[in-house]
Design an enzyme around this catalytic site. Structure first.
Site, PDB file in Angstrom:
ATOM      1  N   LYS A   1      41.309 -22.368 -18.943  1.00 25.82           N
ATOM      2  CA  LYS A   1      42.644 -21.783 -18.945  1.00 25.82           C
ATOM      3  C   LYS A   1      43.307 -21.993 -20.324  1.00 25.82           C
ATOM      4  O   LYS A   1      42.791 -22.758 -21.156  1.00 25.82           O
ATOM      5  CB  LYS A   1      43.473 -22.437 -17.835  1.00 25.82           C
ATOM      6  CG  LYS A   1      42.902 -22.198 -16.426  1.00 25.82           C
ATOM      7  CD  LYS A   1      43.763 -22.913 -15.367  1.00 25.82           C
ATOM      8  CE  LYS A   1      43.122 -22.897 -14.002  1.00 25.82           C
ATOM      9  NZ  LYS A   1      43.977 -23.588 -12.987  1.00 25.82           N
TER      10      LYS A   1
ATOM     11  N   TYR B   1      44.432 -14.388  -8.897  1.00 23.76           N
ATOM     12  CA  TYR B   1      44.966 -15.392  -7.960  1.00 23.76           C
ATOM     13  C   TYR B   1      45.564 -14.752  -6.701  1.00 23.76           C
ATOM     14  O   TYR B   1      46.408 -15.372  -6.061  1.00 23.76           O
ATOM     15  CB  TYR B   1      46.008 -16.253  -8.667  1.00 23.76           C
ATOM     16  CG  TYR B   1      45.422 -17.368  -9.517  1.00 23.76           C
ATOM     17  CD1 TYR B   1      44.487 -18.280  -8.987  1.00 23.76           C
ATOM     18  CD2 TYR B   1      45.823 -17.549 -10.843  1.00 23.76           C
ATOM     19  CE1 TYR B   1      43.968 -19.306  -9.758  1.00 23.76           C
ATOM     20  CE2 TYR B   1      45.293 -18.593 -11.617  1.00 23.76           C
ATOM     21  CZ  TYR B   1      44.373 -19.462 -11.059  1.00 23.76           C
ATOM     22  OH  TYR B   1      43.857 -20.495 -11.814  1.00 23.76           O
TER      23      TYR B   1
ATOM     24  N   ASN C   1      45.776 -27.864 -15.283  1.00 23.50           N
ATOM     25  CA  ASN C   1      44.508 -28.519 -14.939  1.00 23.50           C
ATOM     26  C   ASN C   1      43.284 -27.905 -15.633  1.00 23.50           C
ATOM     27  O   ASN C   1      42.159 -28.092 -15.215  1.00 23.50           O
ATOM     28  CB  ASN C   1      44.347 -28.629 -13.421  1.00 23.50           C
ATOM     29  CG  ASN C   1      44.261 -27.286 -12.738  1.00 23.50           C
ATOM     30  OD1 ASN C   1      44.220 -26.244 -13.399  1.00 23.50           O
ATOM     31  ND2 ASN C   1      44.207 -27.295 -11.415  1.00 23.50           N
TER      32      ASN C   1
ATOM     33  N   HIS D   1      39.238 -23.275 -14.285  1.00 23.53           N
ATOM     34  CA  HIS D   1      39.085 -22.611 -12.984  1.00 23.53           C
ATOM     35  C   HIS D   1      37.605 -22.512 -12.643  1.00 23.53           C
ATOM     36  O   HIS D   1      36.785 -22.280 -13.529  1.00 23.53           O
ATOM     37  CB  HIS D   1      39.661 -21.191 -13.030  1.00 23.53           C
ATOM     38  CG  HIS D   1      39.293 -20.376 -11.831  1.00 23.53           C
ATOM     39  ND1 HIS D   1      39.983 -20.451 -10.648  1.00 23.53           N
ATOM     40  CD2 HIS D   1      38.245 -19.541 -11.607  1.00 23.53           C
ATOM     41  CE1 HIS D   1      39.397 -19.673  -9.752  1.00 23.53           C
ATOM     42  NE2 HIS D   1      38.332 -19.103 -10.307  1.00 23.53           N
TER      43      HIS D   1
ATOM     44  N   GLU E   1      35.175 -12.607  -8.378  1.00 21.20           N
ATOM     45  CA  GLU E   1      35.750 -12.996  -9.667  1.00 21.20           C
ATOM     46  C   GLU E   1      34.865 -12.554 -10.836  1.00 21.20           C
ATOM     47  O   GLU E   1      35.374 -12.108 -11.868  1.00 21.20           O
ATOM     48  CB  GLU E   1      35.983 -14.508  -9.697  1.00 21.20           C
ATOM     49  CG  GLU E   1      37.142 -14.911  -8.770  1.00 21.20           C
ATOM     50  CD  GLU E   1      37.297 -16.409  -8.539  1.00 21.20           C
ATOM     51  OE1 GLU E   1      38.218 -16.781  -7.779  1.00 21.20           O
ATOM     52  OE2 GLU E   1      36.517 -17.213  -9.094  1.00 21.20           O
TER      53      GLU E   1
HETATM   54  P1  DAT Z   1      41.602 -24.669  -7.674  1.00 27.28           P
HETATM   55  O1  DAT Z   1      41.980 -24.222  -9.065  1.00 27.28           O
HETATM   56  O2  DAT Z   1      41.157 -26.102  -7.653  1.00 27.28           O
HETATM   57  O3  DAT Z   1      40.640 -23.740  -7.002  1.00 27.28           O
HETATM   58  P2  DAT Z   1      43.670 -23.489  -5.995  1.00 27.28           P
HETATM   59  O4  DAT Z   1      42.794 -22.290  -5.908  1.00 27.28           O
HETATM   60  O5  DAT Z   1      44.189 -24.054  -4.714  1.00 27.28           O
HETATM   61  O6  DAT Z   1      42.948 -24.673  -6.797  1.00 27.28           O
HETATM   62  O7  DAT Z   1      44.930 -23.175  -6.901  1.00 27.28           O
HETATM   63  C1  DAT Z   1      44.771 -22.426  -8.086  1.00 27.28           C
HETATM   64  C2  DAT Z   1      45.602 -23.055  -9.168  1.00 27.28           C
HETATM   65  O8  DAT Z   1      46.982 -23.024  -8.799  1.00 27.28           O
HETATM   66  C3  DAT Z   1      45.305 -24.522  -9.442  1.00 27.28           C
HETATM   67  O9  DAT Z   1      44.188 -24.701 -10.287  1.00 27.28           O
HETATM   68  C4  DAT Z   1      46.583 -24.978 -10.066  1.00 27.28           C
HETATM   69  C5  DAT Z   1      47.637 -24.168  -9.322  1.00 27.28           C
HETATM   70  N1  DAT Z   1      48.187 -24.943  -8.207  1.00 27.28           N
HETATM   71  C6  DAT Z   1      47.579 -25.241  -7.047  1.00 27.28           C
HETATM   72  N2  DAT Z   1      48.363 -25.979  -6.249  1.00 27.28           N
HETATM   73  C7  DAT Z   1      49.512 -26.161  -6.934  1.00 27.28           C
HETATM   74  C8  DAT Z   1      50.740 -26.833  -6.663  1.00 27.28           C
HETATM   75  N3  DAT Z   1      50.931 -27.474  -5.523  1.00 27.28           N
HETATM   76  N4  DAT Z   1      51.688 -26.795  -7.619  1.00 27.28           N
HETATM   77  C9  DAT Z   1      51.509 -26.151  -8.783  1.00 27.28           C
HETATM   78  N5  DAT Z   1      50.389 -25.493  -9.098  1.00 27.28           N
HETATM   79  C10 DAT Z   1      49.406 -25.485  -8.190  1.00 27.28           C
HETATM   80 MG    MG Z   2      40.851 -21.810  -6.323  1.00 27.53          MG
END
Ligand code: DAT
Ligand code: MG
Length: 151
Positions: free
Chosen positions: A11, A51, A114, A117, A128
């Site tokens: 990212k 997303y 973080n 992805h 994707e």
């Molecule tokens: P991942 O990236 O581990 O697959 P995800 O698909 O649940 O996680 O969410 C996508 C992204 O959204 C994640 O990398 C960071 C952001 N995100 C997830 N939960 C969040 C939260 N509670 N607050 C802020 N950003 C969040």
């Molecule tokens: Mg995810």
């Protein structure tokens, strides 16, 4: 070997922090094969597509602003079990909960930044890869190391 492919993206925070080589090296040293790679600045509309599963979440808008805020390094990696194990290399979504030794555990601090992805399953991997890459951008080749990695 039962080869699978996954979509991995560094990212904008990971790119800006100079973590490209560090992150790629973890996948490369593990024994996975790079099939496609490009640096792109996604539009917000594109980030919303990527997303789309999270569109009801309160952080969705900020997340899409963030993903489209700068260059993203988009990649496809291939290997046996790469979808699931790639997620292990990445670590838990929230870096506060990621184990040390994982990419997020070692290199990130908060969930909104973080750095990486990774597709979460075979269906999302397929979708994707198709969203981010044209079929012609996937490079098929024989890796010399393969027989030493898989036996
Ligand atoms: P991942 O990236 O581990 O697959 P995800 O698909 O649940 O996680 O969410 C996508 C992204 O959204 C994640 O990398 C960071 C952001 N995100 C997830 N939960 C969040 C939260 N509670 N607050 C802020 N950003 C969040
Ligand atoms: Mg995810």
């Amino acid at each position: 070997a039962e080869m699978e492919r996954t979509f991995i993206a560094i990212k904008p925070d990971g790119v800006q922090r100079g973590l490209i080589a560090e992150i790629i090296s973890r996948f490369e040293r593990k024994g996975y094969k790079l099939m496609a790679i490009k640096l792109v600045v996604p539009t917000k509309e594109f980030a919303q597509k990527h997303y789309h599963d999270l569109k009801e979440r309160p952080f969705f808008d900020g997340l899409c602003d963030f993903l489209s805020s700068g260059p993203v390094l988009a990649m496809v990696w291939e290997g046996e079990g790469v979808i699931k194990y790639g997620r292990k290399l990445i670590g838990a979504t929230d870096p506060q909960k990621s184990e040390p030794g994982t990419i997020r555990g070692d290199l990130a601090v908060v969930v909104g930044r973080n750095i990486i992805h990774g597709s979460d399953g075979p269906e999302t991997a397929k979708d994707e890869i198709a969203l981010w890459f044209e079929p012609s951008e996937l490079v098929s080749y024989t890796s010399n190391a393969e027989k030493w990695i898989y036996g």
